[in-house]
Enzyme design. Structure first.
Site, short mmCIF file in Angstrom:
data_model
loop_
_atom_site.label_atom_id
_atom_site.label_comp_id
_atom_site.label_asym_id
_atom_site.label_seq_id
_atom_site.Cartn_x
_atom_site.Cartn_y
_atom_site.Cartn_z
N HIS A 109 -6.91 1.49 3.94
CA HIS A 109 -5.69 1.96 3.29
C HIS A 109 -5.50 1.27 1.94
O HIS A 109 -5.27 1.93 0.93
CB HIS A 109 -4.48 1.71 4.20
CG HIS A 109 -3.18 2.10 3.56
ND1 HIS A 109 -2.74 3.40 3.53
CD2 HIS A 109 -2.24 1.37 2.91
CE1 HIS A 109 -1.59 3.47 2.89
NE2 HIS A 109 -1.27 2.24 2.49
N CYS A 156 7.54 2.89 -7.82
CA CYS A 156 8.49 3.98 -7.58
C CYS A 156 7.97 4.95 -6.53
O CYS A 156 8.72 5.73 -5.97
CB CYS A 156 8.85 4.70 -8.87
SG CYS A 156 7.43 5.20 -9.81
#
Lengths: 434, 266
Positions: free
Chosen positions: A99, A50
């Protein structure tokens, strides 16, 4: 081979955009297959939570791969690329590795250190592994990310303190009641937060649950869910002394538990401590309850304060985590560049063998009175010739693999001999080794 | 030899106390381990020193203030190490080791020559009495440390002050349990110590109870702990009241130990 990351997260996009770009786990197979069907893309993994949507892929052409995946995202979700592009970030090579390590270690999360993200990445990767859209590099890459995340968790205190109100309530209760495994929870009312807190208490070992509600059916339903006991609202004060932990969140406009009630309960339980959490607004439990000996009352504001303090602590720990990630990137990058060696050797060999076979066939088919054993001899001759020629470059490449000049050799060989990408079967071979 | 072991003990206790203090403000598994190791090493040196002294004097080193302080300190450390293993309460060390250390420093400041054992002490009842008394004192010292932590932690909880110290200190429930254990061990031992003391008194001076200050104050100590245990067992006394009473009991105990001299011994 290069690793690229394209995505958006809570830092770059609002929830409206994130919703439109999210992938449903039930329908993930098609986008995964579409992704690796793209010319520029070799392997692909789609992460969708989400708070973030990210695609990890490997490609030979960094700029082309990134542009293609951006287009893929826009086309798949039917959003104009101009609308989507400002929200997208992309990384390649070392930055991409950093990342993903940071994301898996929960350093890039909305709440730094929250533990869910690792599980979500594992699930997403599970789909990619199931549909075989991830290959040797992404498999190794994500497993490495998981182990980095584990290292960060064990070597820093990034996730050691509670940063949700419900969890803070459990931690606080432990400070009063010690071990929760023989304790009983009483739930008054049925607020969402209350249920969540009750679940946390049960997960931490709380033994009994009592539920009370103005609507008895609601209490019964909730009691069933928690394998507990429903208590009629009119009688709950008579059962108060059996509860070690009381969670209250009714919609009542007035106080429902006063100091006198608690004093009685505490006496009946021979001054064994009681722990109260009042989540209701307006309050359910009189503040004077906190003055009763052996009763400890906390409100949502108290819990929020703990959460804030813990968050500040986490940000300090995050710096230590970055150091761990720095170390791990170096190691992984070394492996990634050495990976090029074997496929290049195989491709080079195949190229030579291809030419040899073609020429051999041409010669043999034009040779009318070929002696019976000549074909075999020619085969042996050309094989020996090829092997001798290839010996030196193969050795040089393997040795370079242990040093640091790999990229240079690999690129030169690929260009000089017009080598293709690594052959398919070789990937599986490597996978078994890994 | 005794002196060497004694100096080693003192050195290790100083380091251990410093380490336990650091443990109050820093969460570090390494630090916790080191604190415990330093203390345990000091404790071994302390035992060696005590044994050496005993073998030289041919009796338990409990006959004067110097010896008694050292022995009291040793019993506290042993009791703490046991509780630390059992309940993982590192931070209790920050409150208990300083007490033991002070006693040891006090002991080292006193210089008493080994003397001929007065005939009055040459009774098995005396050794039995003294040994039990010190074990019970050690248990009550731990209970005192626990009570102090209890009050601090209770204050943090009631004032909603959740700082570093709050995080480091043990749960109230654990403190309560340790306090009860100490009482359950210390009280019967003190009772037997007082009875055996009375028997020794009868053998030495012909009367079970002579109402000298030491005996009187011992009785007061006993009454306080009796009240505490009684309250706990009957109406479930715990928490603030129990902690305060435990602190009062320990204060009276110290008065008994330091302030009151036996009229019959020295």
């Amino acid at each position: 081979m290069n690793i690229i990351v394209i995505g958006l997260s809570h830092k770059t996009a609002t929830v409206e955009i994130r919703e439109r770009v999210a992938f449903s786990p039930n329908l993930i197979e098609k986008p995964l297959r579409d992704l690796i069907a793209l010319d520029e893309i070799i392997e692909g993994v789609i992460i969708s939570t989400c708070n973030r949507v990210e695609i990890y892929a490997t490609t030979r052409d960094i700029a082309g791969g990134i542009a293609r995946i951006k287009r893929f995202l826009a086309e798949h979700h039917r959003i104009p690329l101009e609308t989507l592009d400002p929200h997208l970030y992309s990384h390649h090579s070392e930055a991409a590795i950093r990342h993903v390590f940071r994301v898996a270690s929960s350093l890039d999360s909305m709440i730094v250190g929250e533990p869910q993200i690792l599980g979500q990445i594992k699930t997403s990767y599970g789909y990619a592994a199931e549909y075989k859209t991830s290959g040797i590099i992404l498999n190794r890459f994500l497993h490495k990310a998981f182990s980095v995340a584990k290292r960060v968790r064990t070597e820093t205190k990034i996730a050691s303190s509670a940063v949700s109100v419900a969890f803070a309530a459990v931690e606080l209760a432990k400070k009063v009641l010690g071990d929760l495994s023989d304790k009983t929870v009483m739930l008054i009312g049925a607020g969402e937060m209350c249920e969540l807190a009750a679940k946390h208490f049960i997960n931490s070992g709380a033994k009994g649950v009592m539920v009370t509600n103005r609507t008895f059916e609601k209490a019964e339903r909730l009691a069933e869910e928690f394998c507990g006991e429903a208590v009629p609202f009119e009688e709950f004060l008579q059962h108060l002394h059996k509860a070690d932990i009381v969670l209250s969140s009714t919609g009542a406009p007035h106080i429902i538990i006063g100091p006198k009630d608690v004093e009685d309960a505490v006496k009946r339980r021979r001054f064994k401590p009681m722990f109260f959490i009042d989540i209701a607004v307006p309050r359910d439990i009189d503040q004077k309850v906190d003055d009763v000996e052996s009763a400890y009352l906390f409100t949502v504001d108290d819990l929020h304060e703990i959460v804030q303090a813990n968050l500040a602590q986490r940000n300090l720990e995050a710096e230590k985590a970055e150091e761990i990630i720095d170390q791990e990137i170096g190691q992984f990058f070394k492996w990634l560049s050495s990976l090029e060696v074997t496929p290049t050797i195989v491709a080079l060999r195949n190229r030579f063998d291809e030419i040899r076979r073609a020429e051999l066939e041409k010669t043999c088919s034009n040779w009318k009175d070929l002696p019976s054993d000549a074909e075999k001899r020619l085969e042996a001759l050309t094989m020996a010739f090829m092997n001798k020629l290839l010996h030196a470059p193969t050795t040089a490449l393997k040795q370079a693999g242990q040093g640091g000049r790999v990229d240079l050799y690999v690129d030169a060989l690929r260009q000089l001999f017009e080598l293709e990408a690594a052959p398919e079967q070789n990937e599986e071979l490597e996978l078994e080794e890994g | 030899m005794t002196h060497l072991f004694f100096s080693l003990t003192l050195g290790f206790y100083v380091c251990a106390t410093a380490a336990y203090f650091a443990c109050l403000f820093r969460t570090s598994a390494g630090l916790t381990q080191w604190a415990s190791r330093l203390l345990a090493t000091g404790c071994v040196a302390h035992i060696l020193s005590t044994v050496h002294l005993a073998s030289k004097a041919k009796h338990l080193p409990l006959t004067n203030m110097q010896e008694s302080l050292s022995f009291f300190s040793l019993m506290i450390i042993v009791a703490f190490l046991i509780f630390e293993r059992r309940y993982k309460v590192t931070t209790l060390g920050s409150f208990v080791t300083p007490v033991a250390l002070m006693m040891l420093i006090g002991s080292s400041a006193l210089h008493m020559e080994l003397r001929q054992l007065p005939p009055i002490l040459q009774s098995n009842w005396f050794w039995f009495h003294a040994l039990l008394a010190f074990v019970s004192y050690a248990a009550f010292t731990i209970a005192f440390g626990v009570a102090v932590i209890y009050l601090i932690q209770r204050h943090f909880l009631k004032a909603k002050h959740f700082g570093v110290l709050f995080q480091r200190l043990p749960p109230l429930d654990t403190l309560d349990e340790i306090s009860y254990r100490c009482l359950a061990v210390g009280f019967p031992l003190l009772t037997i110590a007082i009875i055996s003391g009375a028997i020794w008194s009868e053998k030495a001076v012909g009367s079970y109870w002579v109402w000298d200050p030491k005996q009187t104050w011992s009785l007061i100590t006993w009454l306080i702990y009796a009240a505490l245990l009684h309250g706990r067992l009957t109406i479930g006394w715990r928490g603030k009241r129990a902690a305060l009473l435990s602190i009062v009991g320990f204060t009276v105990l110290l008065i008994t130990f330091f302030g009151m001299k036996h009229s019959i011994t020295w």
